[in-house]
Write an enzyme that holds these catalytic residues in place. Structure first.
Site, mmCIF file in Angstrom:
data_model
loop_
_atom_site.group_PDB
_atom_site.id
_atom_site.type_symbol
_atom_site.label_atom_id
_atom_site.label_comp_id
_atom_site.label_asym_id
_atom_site.label_seq_id
_atom_site.Cartn_x
_atom_site.Cartn_y
_atom_site.Cartn_z
ATOM 1 N N PHE A 25 -107.424 37.854 31.383
ATOM 2 C CA PHE A 25 -106.815 36.605 32.070
ATOM 3 C C PHE A 25 -105.472 37.092 32.476
ATOM 4 C CE2 PHE A 25 -105.182 32.731 33.496
ATOM 5 C CZ PHE A 25 -106.271 32.272 34.499
ATOM 6 N N LEU A 28 -105.357 39.711 34.996
ATOM 7 C CA LEU A 28 -105.888 39.268 36.298
ATOM 8 C C LEU A 28 -104.520 38.503 36.901
ATOM 9 C CD1 LEU A 28 -107.709 38.401 38.787
ATOM 10 C CD2 LEU A 28 -108.122 36.198 37.105
ATOM 11 N N HIS A 29 -103.874 37.683 35.997
ATOM 12 C CA HIS A 29 -102.773 36.886 36.536
ATOM 13 C C HIS A 29 -101.557 38.079 36.959
ATOM 14 C CE1 HIS A 29 -98.992 34.566 36.394
ATOM 15 N NE2 HIS A 29 -98.452 35.222 35.308
ATOM 16 N N ARG A 30 -101.200 39.047 36.196
ATOM 17 C CA ARG A 30 -100.426 40.193 36.536
ATOM 18 C C ARG A 30 -100.624 40.580 38.195
ATOM 19 N NH1 ARG A 30 -100.929 42.443 31.336
ATOM 20 N NH2 ARG A 30 -99.727 41.293 30.090
ATOM 21 N N ALA A 33 -100.287 37.923 40.758
ATOM 22 C CA ALA A 33 -98.792 37.372 40.880
ATOM 23 C C ALA A 33 -98.240 38.573 42.021
ATOM 24 C CB ALA A 33 -98.102 37.566 39.722
#
Length: 186
Positions: A25, A28-30, A33
């Site tokens: 996760f 994925l967040h990186r 963003a």
């Protein structure tokens, strides 16, 4: 949100599934963003809010074009041995809908005290008397253990999957979450 992509965490004798899911996760967040236009949402189809546990599957929701752009990025480097990646598929026709959103607990009593001292002009002693340690609230929701890149601190990202009556379009944040937009649930 006419397509989806499942990423399933594989059993690993060295790492618990929750730790691998949190690492997946964060990756994925990186990438969201850095590259997303708010057009990719996330859900956890095996979530059990009673346990609480998110399960071993991270489902991405979006368009075929959004997934094509996402999968061109090298964001899964270091995770490929720990996950199985399904193919991009069309969402089935008769589905329910869910809203997946972040829930934040006011669990840091010291922070609440400081805020109230500033807002109401209370002294430290007065804040401690008015807001005892027992005011600390914890959540019993499933969560991911993440790291803030700006502060370096570890924090839990509590998630709630709420049933919705119909499809509601909207924008998703860099975590793939939204307070208003819904996702197909199947």
């Amino acid at each position: 949100m006419d397509h989806y992509l499942d990423l399933r965490v594989l059993p690993d004798p060295e790492f618990p599934a929750s730790q691998l899911m949190s690492a997946l996760f964060m990756k994925l967040h990186r990438v969201l963003a850095r590259t997303s236009a708010g057009n990719i949402g996330v859900s956890f189809p095996a979530v059990n809010e009673d346990a609480p546990h998110l399960g071993n599957t991270l489902r991405l929701h979006g368009t075929a074009q959004a997934f094509e752009l996402l999968m061109r990025e090298p964001w899964l480097t270091g995770m490929r041995d720990h996950i199985s990646i399904g193919g991009v598929a069309a969402v089935p026709s008769n589905v329910a809908y869910r809203r997946v959103r972040r829930v934040q607990a006011k669990s840091n009593v010291e922070r609440v005290r400081r805020r109230q001292m500033k807002r109401h002009g209370w002294s430290d002693a007065e804040a401690r008397e008015r807001i005892p340690r027992t005011a600390e609230r914890t959540l019993s929701l499933p969560y991911l253990q993440l790291y803030s890149e700006s502060t370096g601190h570890k924090f839990p990202l509590f998630l709630r999957h709420e049933a919705a009556e119909s499809s509601t379009p909207g924008v998703f944040n860099a975590y793939g979450l939204s307070d208003t937009a819904t996702l197909p649930w199947f």
